[in-house]
Design a protein around this motif. Sequence first.
Motif, PDB file in Angstrom:
ATOM      1  N   LEU A 160      29.874  42.890  41.669  1.00 15.55           N
ATOM      2  CA  LEU A 160      29.996  42.553  40.120  1.00 15.55           C
ATOM      3  C   LEU A 160      31.309  43.006  39.852  1.00 15.55           C
ATOM      4  O   LEU A 160      32.167  42.386  39.004  1.00 15.55           O
ATOM      5  N   VAL A 161      31.682  44.146  40.385  1.00 12.92           N
ATOM      6  CA  VAL A 161      33.116  44.567  39.918  1.00 12.92           C
ATOM      7  C   VAL A 161      34.289  43.837  40.506  1.00 12.92           C
ATOM      8  O   VAL A 161      35.172  43.487  39.869  1.00 12.92           O
ATOM      9  N   ILE A 162      33.915  43.153  41.700  1.00 14.29           N
ATOM     10  CA  ILE A 162      34.875  42.212  42.135  1.00 14.29           C
ATOM     11  C   ILE A 162      35.118  40.868  41.595  1.00 14.29           C
ATOM     12  O   ILE A 162      36.175  40.454  41.200  1.00 14.29           O
ATOM     13  N   LEU A 163      33.793  40.378  41.120  1.00 14.71           N
ATOM     14  CA  LEU A 163      33.741  39.273  40.257  1.00 14.71           C
ATOM     15  C   LEU A 163      34.407  39.440  39.117  1.00 14.71           C
ATOM     16  O   LEU A 163      35.369  38.699  38.454  1.00 14.71           O
ATOM     17  N   ALA A 164      34.334  40.417  38.282  1.00 15.83           N
ATOM     18  CA  ALA A 164      35.099  40.797  37.154  1.00 15.83           C
ATOM     19  C   ALA A 164      36.380  41.018  37.168  1.00 15.83           C
ATOM     20  O   ALA A 164      37.162  40.465  36.586  1.00 15.83           O
ATOM     21  N   TYR A 165      37.050  41.641  38.283  1.00 19.15           N
ATOM     22  CA  TYR A 165      38.371  41.841  38.514  1.00 19.15           C
ATOM     23  C   TYR A 165      39.124  40.445  38.790  1.00 19.15           C
ATOM     24  O   TYR A 165      39.946  40.076  38.147  1.00 19.15           O
ATOM     25  N   TYR A 166      38.343  39.758  39.468  1.00 19.95           N
ATOM     26  CA  TYR A 166      38.986  38.472  39.721  1.00 19.95           C
ATOM     27  C   TYR A 166      38.975  37.472  38.742  1.00 19.95           C
ATOM     28  O   TYR A 166      40.078  36.817  38.518  1.00 19.95           O
ATOM     29  N   VAL A 167      38.055  37.481  37.783  1.00 21.41           N
ATOM     30  CA  VAL A 167      38.053  36.388  36.587  1.00 21.41           C
ATOM     31  C   VAL A 167      38.990  37.041  35.492  1.00 21.41           C
ATOM     32  O   VAL A 167      39.649  36.323  34.918  1.00 21.41           O
ATOM     33  N   ILE A 168      38.992  38.210  35.215  1.00 17.93           N
ATOM     34  CA  ILE A 168      39.900  38.807  34.546  1.00 17.93           C
ATOM     35  C   ILE A 168      41.346  38.645  34.924  1.00 17.93           C
ATOM     36  O   ILE A 168      42.296  38.301  33.928  1.00 17.93           O
ATOM     37  N   THR A 169      41.828  38.951  35.827  1.00 18.64           N
ATOM     38  CA  THR A 169      42.923  38.915  36.438  1.00 18.64           C
ATOM     39  C   THR A 169      43.295  37.332  36.266  1.00 18.64           C
ATOM     40  O   THR A 169      44.683  36.975  36.050  1.00 18.64           O
ATOM     41  N   ARG A 170      42.556  36.417  36.944  1.00 14.77           N
ATOM     42  CA  ARG A 170      42.880  35.058  36.757  1.00 14.77           C
ATOM     43  C   ARG A 170      43.160  34.515  35.547  1.00 14.77           C
ATOM     44  O   ARG A 170      44.188  33.580  35.164  1.00 14.77           O
ATOM     45  N   GLU A 171      42.109  34.632  34.650  1.00 12.08           N
ATOM     46  CA  GLU A 171      41.972  34.270  33.292  1.00 12.08           C
ATOM     47  C   GLU A 171      43.381  35.056  32.307  1.00 12.08           C
ATOM     48  O   GLU A 171      44.038  34.080  31.631  1.00 12.08           O
ATOM     49  N   ALA A 172      43.626  36.140  32.802  1.00  9.73           N
ATOM     50  CA  ALA A 172      44.530  36.792  32.337  1.00  9.73           C
ATOM     51  C   ALA A 172      46.023  36.023  32.203  1.00  9.73           C
ATOM     52  O   ALA A 172      46.989  35.584  31.569  1.00  9.73           O
ATOM     53  N   ALA A 173      46.325  35.653  33.645  1.00 12.48           N
ATOM     54  CA  ALA A 173      47.500  34.998  34.006  1.00 12.48           C
ATOM     55  C   ALA A 173      47.361  33.547  33.531  1.00 12.48           C
ATOM     56  O   ALA A 173      48.502  33.193  33.160  1.00 12.48           O
ATOM     57  N   ALA A 229      39.910  31.152  36.759  1.00 10.21           N
ATOM     58  CA  ALA A 229      39.000  31.547  37.449  1.00 10.21           C
ATOM     59  C   ALA A 229      37.914  30.433  37.743  1.00 10.21           C
ATOM     60  O   ALA A 229      37.139  30.625  38.602  1.00 10.21           O
ATOM     61  N   GLY A 230      38.028  29.251  36.858  1.00  8.49           N
ATOM     62  CA  GLY A 230      37.096  28.192  37.174  1.00  8.49           C
ATOM     63  C   GLY A 230      35.619  28.238  37.106  1.00  8.49           C
ATOM     64  O   GLY A 230      35.113  29.079  36.232  1.00  8.49           O
ATOM     65  N   PHE A 231      34.940  28.064  38.014  1.00  2.55           N
ATOM     66  CA  PHE A 231      33.631  28.106  38.053  1.00  2.55           C
ATOM     67  C   PHE A 231      33.105  29.505  37.871  1.00  2.55           C
ATOM     68  O   PHE A 231      32.038  29.774  37.579  1.00  2.55           O
ATOM     69  N   TRP A 232      33.936  30.563  38.573  1.00  3.93           N
ATOM     70  CA  TRP A 232      33.523  32.026  38.585  1.00  3.93           C
ATOM     71  C   TRP A 232      33.522  32.659  37.108  1.00  3.93           C
ATOM     72  O   TRP A 232      32.834  33.382  36.838  1.00  3.93           O
ATOM     73  N   ILE A 247      30.165  31.760  35.752  1.00 10.47           N
ATOM     74  CA  ILE A 247      29.352  32.952  36.163  1.00 10.47           C
ATOM     75  C   ILE A 247      29.171  34.009  35.625  1.00 10.47           C
ATOM     76  O   ILE A 247      28.281  34.663  35.149  1.00 10.47           O
ATOM     77  N   PHE A 248      30.395  34.590  35.305  1.00 10.94           N
ATOM     78  CA  PHE A 248      30.682  35.938  34.789  1.00 10.94           C
ATOM     79  C   PHE A 248      30.097  35.854  33.353  1.00 10.94           C
ATOM     80  O   PHE A 248      29.498  36.739  32.964  1.00 10.94           O
ATOM     81  N   ALA A 249      30.519  34.866  32.673  1.00  7.25           N
ATOM     82  CA  ALA A 249      30.142  34.662  31.225  1.00  7.25           C
ATOM     83  C   ALA A 249      28.443  34.942  30.961  1.00  7.25           C
ATOM     84  O   ALA A 249      28.071  35.257  30.244  1.00  7.25           O
TER      85      ALA A 249
END
Length: 654
Positions: A18-31, A63-66, A69-71
């Motif tokens: 869950l932490v990895i998912l959140a980090y990936y989504v936040i960093t990708r969406e921020a960029a 982050a696309g599909f991820w 999933i996160f939301a």
Amino acid sequence: MLFSWVARSAPGLSMVFLVILAYYVITREAAASGFTLMRNNEADSLSRPARITFMTPTTYEGAGFWTLIFAYYCLTIHILVSSFPLRSMWSIFDISRCLERTARSKSLRDYKISHRRRGSFTSLSSSETLTSSKELPSPSSTASSEAGDTETEFVPESETGIDRVIHAIIIPNYKEEMDTLRETLDVIASHPLARDTYDVYLAMEAREPNVETKALAIINEFVKKFRSIDFTLHPSDIPGEAPGKGSNMAWAGRKLSEKYPLSVRKDVIITGIDADSHLSSNYFALLTSMHNAHPETATTTLYAAPIIFDRNAHEVPAIVRVADILWGAAGMSGLYRGSSIAPPTSVYSLPLQLVDRVGGWDCDSEAIGEDLHMYLKCFFALNGNLTVRTIHSPVSQSNVKGDGGEGVKRVYNDMDARYKQALRHMWGALDVGYAIRKFVELWRERKHTTRAFRPLHLALKHPNDSYMKNHFDADPEQPLESGIYSEVTTETIKEPDWQRTFLLAHRLFEAHFLPLHTTIMIVTSTLYMNVTEGGPDPHNVGWIFAICKVLRTVGLLECAFLLFLYERFHKIGATTREKEMQEAGLAKGMCFSHRSAKSNFIDYLVFPLVAPLYGSIPSAQAQLMHFFTNDLVYTVSKKVTRQRAKSFIAEVLS
């Protein structure tokens, strides 16, 4: 084995993923949103804060599909967080209503009065019986595995029907103070049923210094107050057995099993209590009544009761008091009428024949959460068709205390002791791995229709063939041979109840995943909204996080209202216990904690701190440690001991 490790570490692995998912989504969406931190110039970079700006990207690559999933997982967690207090509130309301009805029950009062007037002889039990005996008659009997709902009413029975039930009460204890044990025994000895039907077993540890002297002193003091009283000593050198309540219960269960032959075995009910648990006489009266009123499910039923911290709540910090209240409320969340999933908290009862068919209590490190673990063991042994009934008689408990001190030091010590207890509670996440393995076993054996078992003490002598599914699946009508199979009982079991199994999975998720996942999602969803605010929303998930903010607020308000409903439950339980202790002549010097809005208003202010401090943090610590070990050094929580009122002390001294 890899599967065992993965199952054991499932809560921890979910946390990491869950932490990895959140980090990936936040960093990708921020960029992708053009989020960046800019400073006005190098000269004043130390004196002026960073300025958040958004730069329009040429192409959107989030982050696309991820992200979806996160939301949607964030929304799921928030829905669970807001729905769990609703079920707890309904359960507290329902239990309180049933407690009031029980308190007004004329048939229950008349029954207890009639038993007080009766005389009975006490069978004296030798302590040698359970510490060294090896052989005794064995038989068991066929039992039903039908499921049913919880019950609330006391059903009067004839005295013959009531007296045939034997209550085997196991009190696990290790280095407990003599006053704590004496007070607990005084309380249960005051019950009308005690001399007729209570067999008390002090489940002790051989590694405790001078333990036999301590046990014999207690037995000598109480031997005439029960049907029998004895003690067992759990050896300290058994490979694979971890010290703790579970191993003490297991050893006592093996030993007491030797005492009961076929003629009485089906009506022996085992109750496990903590060393400081005070049970009302209503507990065993209602337990006896339900056992007699439902013979079709009598041997496949587990009984649970709500717990109440009404002994020293006024002496501990508000945050410790509220932590115990919410812990008790979580335990009560499954005890409402009609509930089919009702794991017990601390104190529970189950028939000896059910203990036989599941092979007794487990003793390894994984079974540190002994109450939930035994519930799971019974649940899967019956393919999910375990009957659960609620005993509407609160079990009085004391709040954990630290090593004393004054002022801030005392508050810190109490909070530290409560954290260590919370860590033990969260260490019970190991039961998730146990449940996963049992579910796989259930699926593999879903077509089995018959099983066989021996009485517990005999099954341990023949571990290789005590659970002979294949033999009886081949020919269930085949007569049993004399000799090794003469004491074997066969049972016909129902097909797996998948609906209950799903509900059990939901409850396990609430207990061992939800606290930590909630904290992670609150923090990460807030970060997500901050880095994407003002930017594009190509996934159309903005509305999800807006709803999550509302659900968080609703959840806090629900917890506040839960505390409000708890006031009524506490008042009924504490008042009833004090009245019963006064009638029994035990109230003088005993601790009672009554609540009032005026004295406990601070509870409503500190409750938001309880979830992270005694839920998320110890949960994260336990789950990370489970990657490397099952073992937790078990320490006994300090409990309130009998205290004398100042006037009473003065009276004695004068």
